[in-house]
Design a protein around this motif. Structure first.
Motif, short mmCIF file in Angstrom:
data_model
loop_
_atom_site.label_atom_id
_atom_site.label_comp_id
_atom_site.label_asym_id
_atom_site.label_seq_id
_atom_site.Cartn_x
_atom_site.Cartn_y
_atom_site.Cartn_z
N THR A 164 0.98 -1.34 -0.16
CA THR A 164 -0.05 -0.36 -0.04
C THR A 164 0.74 1.75 -0.06
O THR A 164 0.55 2.39 -0.48
CB THR A 164 -0.88 0.00 1.24
N GLY A 165 1.40 1.68 0.59
CA GLY A 165 2.73 2.46 0.61
C GLY A 165 3.28 2.73 -1.07
O GLY A 165 3.31 3.80 -1.51
N GLN A 166 3.88 1.27 -1.34
CA GLN A 166 4.45 1.62 -3.33
C GLN A 166 3.15 2.62 -3.81
O GLN A 166 3.58 3.51 -4.71
CB GLN A 166 4.82 0.63 -3.47
N GLN A 222 2.91 6.00 -3.34
CA GLN A 222 3.51 6.77 -3.15
C GLN A 222 3.53 7.06 -5.59
O GLN A 222 3.88 8.41 -5.24
CB GLN A 222 5.01 6.49 -3.75
N LEU A 276 -2.11 6.16 6.12
CA LEU A 276 -1.45 6.06 5.36
C LEU A 276 -2.49 7.73 4.05
O LEU A 276 -0.78 8.22 3.13
CB LEU A 276 -1.12 5.28 4.43
#
Ligand code: MD5
Ligand code: FE
Length: 203
Positions: free
Chosen positions: A20-22, A25, A189
């Motif tokens: 999810t972070g990728q 971004q 996030l």
């Protein structure tokens, strides 16, 4: 874990959790070049959901109707290429749901703010309706409305949360669906938003 919803519709709970972070971004990178906009429907209404796209084709609404186009009329440029992480996630999830060979050429990115909703509709602007749609939920949870084949049919409510992926194929490809107004909140996030990636084979 997998949760069948109806024939052809499968929820892959938390399937995208580890990336999810990728994904966020990449969304930020795409939106820096092709910003989110609230489009105006052919009926003259400003959509509460803000949208941008990546991939060869992008979905948009304007006074002429709904269409896929290689150009972003707001930036005057093409859409950013679909990141490999996006394409791979969509292809893998479709395969897990029994749709091998899914090769999306369009990724619509929806951004929901508190109160934003999607009224009941069908997705039928794509050329080959035998191809599934893969959707990825990020950030604040939303209540998804899963209906039948006619607007007036009863709807089922399904909570979609951060990292959930749903594959909509087979007979479920043409079901009416929508999103109830987003409840305000703060997600670590995504902040005050819900994002949804919607992968399609448009042409
Ligand atoms: C969302 N977006 O959560 C949803 C995810 C859209 C849209 O509906 O059009 O941008 S895609 C949900 C979907 C797609 C195709 C069929 C069905 C649901 N269905 O049969 O329920 O922002
Ligand atoms: Fe839809």
């Amino acid at each position: 874990w997998q949760e069948p919803l109806a024939a052809g519709a499968l929820i892959l709970r938390r399937r995208a959790r580890d990336i999810t972070g990728q994904l966020m971004q990449q969304i930020e990178r795409i939106a820096a070049r092709n910003p989110f906009h609230h489009r105006i429907t052919p009926g003259g209404h400003r959509m509460s959901v803000a949208m941008t796209n990546c991939g060869a084709l992008g979905w948009s609404a304007d006074s002429r109707g709904y269409q896929y186009s290689a150009q972003d009329e707001f930036s005057g440029q093409g859409w950013p290429a679909m990141p490999q992480t996006f394409h791979r996630l969509a292809e893998e999830c479709a395969r897990e749901a029994g749709f091998a060979g899914f090769n999306p050429d369009a990724c619509l990115i929806n951004r929901y703010e508190p109160g934003a909703k999607l009224t009941l509709h069908q997705d039928k602007d794509e050329r080959d309706l035998r191809q599934p749609i893969v959707s990825v939920s990020l950030g604040l949870p939303a209540v998804f409305l899963f209906g039948g084949f006619e607007r007036g049919d009863a709807t089922q409510r399904v909570l979609l949360e951060h990292g959930d992926v749903v594959v909509w194929g087979g007979p479920s490809r043409l079901r009416y669906h929508g999103i109830l107004p987003l409840k305000a909140g703060i997600h670590p996030l995504t902040g005050a938003f819900r994002f949804n990636l919607t992968f399609r084979r448009a042409r």
